[in-house]
Design an enzyme around this catalytic site. Structure first.
Site, PDB file in Angstrom:
ATOM      1  N   ASP A  66      32.875  40.912  75.726  1.00 33.15           N
ATOM      2  CA  ASP A  66      32.329  42.024  76.506  1.00 33.15           C
ATOM      3  C   ASP A  66      32.815  42.066  77.952  1.00 33.15           C
ATOM      4  OD1 ASP A  66      30.978  39.831  77.474  1.00 33.15           O
ATOM      5  OD2 ASP A  66      28.978  40.710  77.323  1.00 33.15           O
TER       6      ASP A  66
ATOM      7  N   ARG B  73      23.982  43.698  80.362  1.00 27.23           N
ATOM      8  CA  ARG B  73      24.879  44.574  79.614  1.00 27.23           C
ATOM      9  C   ARG B  73      24.470  46.028  79.771  1.00 27.23           C
ATOM     10  NH1 ARG B  73      26.716  42.363  74.793  1.00 27.23           N
ATOM     11  NH2 ARG B  73      27.405  44.482  74.333  1.00 27.23           N
TER      12      ARG B  73
ATOM     13  N   TYR C 280      24.197  33.301  77.020  1.00 25.28           N
ATOM     14  CA  TYR C 280      24.979  32.172  76.517  1.00 25.28           C
ATOM     15  C   TYR C 280      24.100  30.938  76.708  1.00 25.28           C
ATOM     16  CZ  TYR C 280      29.317  34.922  76.470  1.00 25.28           C
ATOM     17  OH  TYR C 280      30.285  35.846  76.201  1.00 25.28           O
TER      18      TYR C 280
ATOM     19  N   PRO D   3      34.051  31.119  76.066  1.00 24.68           N
ATOM     20  CA  PRO D   3      34.028  32.508  76.538  1.00 24.68           C
ATOM     21  C   PRO D   3      33.323  32.712  77.872  1.00 24.68           C
ATOM     22  CG  PRO D   3      32.329  32.197  74.887  1.00 24.68           C
ATOM     23  CD  PRO D   3      33.039  30.869  75.030  1.00 24.68           C
TER      24      PRO D   3
END
Length: 674
Positions: free
Chosen positions: A52, A281, A289, A365
């Site tokens: 993302d 988001r 995470y 990530p």
């Protein structure tokens, strides 16, 4: 069926894998008119989750293809980072606030938008750009079954030396298995899951559907098929590196919480319950995470993915955030992964079959690099393959892909190795706690890495494409990518703030014809053309005007060597001009030689190639000459590669250097070869 003759076709470029790396490669092919195909074993694109984070450079690249505005409008913009660490009583507290993106480095800042939307924008761009030449659309539910390269034909520019057998899957075969039925998960793409390509091939063969196979002959194959890359396995290429014991879970939820910074990017270290990253988001979603300290790899080094569920991830997050409360009613997506850092030994075979993205480098990530670096691999490779496949550039430039991107991959692995361990480690209780992680060191590493993670510190070494002093092999990954002909070296000090091998920075300029202000990079479209940026200086000065006229006369002769007779003079190399005079003191058609605004029988003069560094009516003065570090009287010349990276800087008189530079790269039109 025995004895069945399979259908056979030819294609210039076959792309295996339709994730962001594959779609970036396909976008280059679409925008430059290459005959290409792209296949993917999955039945549909991504609709939830996955990657993302979008860094500055990725957004600049999207802008060069024409869809950054769509991303920018939908995405959530990341402006602030809050760091939370345990106090002397072990309770987490906010210890710092810092800017997410360093000020002034780009006209874009980091933002987040789920991979499915990004893929949609790619697909729209591919469809629209390829419609009039060679239409490209993703062929889903298609697996490669065998791959071979006739190495005796590898250096034949006209040959199709690669043979690949494709098999079409049923919808059921091409749909990935989900661990949970209520919420989509990404475990099938995680490094905790085994590769299912061989199993899918076996199932499909057992069914034996007639007409489900075909043979494709290709000039080039690009393997963008992820960490379990089938293409890489066929080549026998190895990855170097190792997994760690750190296991993390990922939740995309609409959180119900009293944690005060849930709409900021947060890096949270608890005293004893692991670490957590918060990524706000779009559409009220938040990505968490979460370090899963209770999920421990077994003796083989592999964690049991069945132990990772949305419930275990939430429970771990609740422990880390305590005493703050966290729950949710809506979960959009979830996954788990085990941190590991690996990089491939080779990125291509015979510069005919290439690997990009996760197929040649894997990492955690949390620094927001996976999708970005993967796309930028393909961005680096795509224009090179396009120019070679279309007969515009010489084949040997393809060696620069490994030279340039393997070094970047190694830099990424080194950064991620340090960053992920600092993030996953237990905070030090005090100065005497040698086993704990220094939170001050964590912050310093993060701040130092900001330019790297933005994608703007990429610095390509000397090669036939970058006229840097020094040895090409030493500045890349050891591959010799020096020019076959005379080496061209940039002149020092003519553009003090323009760095060779780095992306060309962007500042505001005014269109000479209509006074509209533009960020200059908005005219650096990703259409496969090299560009010469002519800083024309004080064009109203008679002596300077003579220098410009002489430069243009020479460039007209040089560019015709590489421009097909049926195409416009700017079809291979485009000249863009920035002058320092008052915009109203000069006229486009009277004061600028025709090559700077070429004439077309169908469209007339080109009014979008000459710009002034001057005051705008509404948006101030861009101070382009000052910001680029160019002399306002004498100017200079800057060559940009099709990917907007700086290749050469010289004076207006250095036309012989320009001729040599392009002779080392481009294919001369036959009737101009002496």
């Amino acid at each position: 069926m025995p004895g069945q003759t399979l259908p056979e076709s030819k294609v210039d470029v076959l792309i295996v894998g339709a994730g962001p790396a594959g779609l970036m490669a396909a976008t280059w092919m679409a925008h430059t008119g290459v005959n290409a195909r792209i296949i993917d074993k999955r039945s549909t694109k991504i609709f939830n989750g996955q990657a993302d984070g979008l860094q500055c450079r990725s957004l600049e690249i999207f802008d060069s293809f024409g869809f950054a505005e769509r991303v920018w409008k939908e995405a959530n913009h990341m402006l602030e980072i809050c760091m939370w660490n345990p106090d002397e009583n072990g309770r987490i507290r906010r210890s710092d606030r810092i800017a997410d993106t360093p000020f002034g480095i780009s006209r874009f800042q980091e933002c987040v938008l789920h991979q499915g939307r990004i893929e949609r924008f790619f697909l729209d761009s591919i469809r629209d750009a390829s419609r009039k030449t060679h239409p490209i659309e993703v062929e889903r539910g298609v697996l490669p079954e065998s791959l071979s390269l006739d190495e005796s034909l590898a250096e034949d520019a006209e040959a199709y030396p690669i043979t690949i057998k494709l098999r079409r899957l049923s919808d059921e075969e091409a749909t990935p298995e989900q661990q949970g039925k209520q919420v989509q998960d990404g475990l099938f793409r995680s490094n905790l899951a085994p590769d299912d390509t061989d199993e899918l091939l076996k199932k499909s063969k057992d069914v034996g559907k007639e007409g489900s196979e075909e043979i494709v002959k290709a000039k080039y194959v690009i393997g963008c098929d992820g960490a379990h890359s089938w293409v890489r396995r066929q080549l026998g290429f190895e990855m170097e590196g190792e997994p760690t014991d750190f296991v993390w879970g990922v939740l995309d939820i609409i959180p119900i919480t009293d944690f005060p910074d849930i709409r900021n990017r947060c890096m949270i270290h608890s005293a004893n319950s692991g670490s957590l990253m918060v990524i706000p988001r779009e559409n009220r979603l938040v990505r968490l995470y979460v370090q899963l300290k209770e999920v421990v790899p077994d003796a083989s080094g592999r964690a049991d993915r069945s132990k990772i569920t949305p419930e275990t991830i939430l429970a771990a997050a609740q422990k880390t955030l305590s005493p703050y409360k966290l729950t949710y009613k809506y979960c959009d997506w979830w996954t788990g992964y085990q941190i590991g850092q690996r990089v491939g030994k080779k990125f291509s075979k015979q510069t005919r079959i290439f690997l990009t993205g996760d197929a040649v480098h894997t990492h955690s990530p949390k620094a927001g690099q996976g999708m970005n670096v993967s796309m930028q691999d393909s961005f680096n490779l795509g224009w090179k393959i396009s120019l070679v496949a279309r007969g515009i550039a010489q084949r040997y430039i393809l060696a620069t892909y490994q030279s340039e991107r393997r070094r970047i991959a190694q830099d990424l692995i080194d950064f991620d190795h340090k960053f992920s361990r600092l993030f996953s480690g237990r905070p030090a209780k005090d100065l005497t706690d040698e086993e704990g992680i220094s939170m001050q060191e964590f912050k310093e590493v993060f701040l130092r890495g900001a330019m790297f993670t933005s994608g703007l510190s990429v610095d390509y070494g000397a090669s036939m494409l970058v006229a840097k002093p020094g040895t090409a092999a030493e500045q890349g990954d050891g591959t010799d990518v020096s020019a076959k002909g005379k080496q061209v070296i940039t002149k020092e000090g003519l553009a003090k703030n323009v760095e060779l091998g780095k992306r060309f920075p962007s500042f505001q300029v005014l269109n000479q014809s209509d006074a509209r202000p533009w960020h200059f990079a908005q005219w650096l479209k990703s259409d496969g053309r090299f560009r010469i940026v002519l800083f024309a200086g004080a064009i109203t000065d008679a002596a300077q005007r003579k220098r410009i006229d002489a430069f243009c006369d020479s460039m007209d002769k040089i560019l015709r060597k590489f421009t097909p007779r049926d195409q416009l003079i700017d079809s291979v190399v485009e000249i863009l001009t920035i002058h320092s005079a008052k915009r109203t003191s000069v006229e486009l058609l009277k004061d600028f030689p025709p090559i700077l605004h070429p004439f077309s029988e169908e469209l007339g003069w080109d009014y979008n190639k000459v710009f002034a560094d001057d005051e705008s009516y509404h948006e101030g003065h861009g101070r382009a000459y000052q910001n680029y570090g160019v002399d306002e009287e004498k100017g200079c010349v800057v060559v940009l590669r099709p990917d907007q990276y700086v290749a050469y800087v010289g004076a207006l008189e250095d036309v012989e250097d320009l001729d040599t530079y392009f002779q080392n790269i481009l294919v001369q039109v036959p009737d101009t070869v002496k």
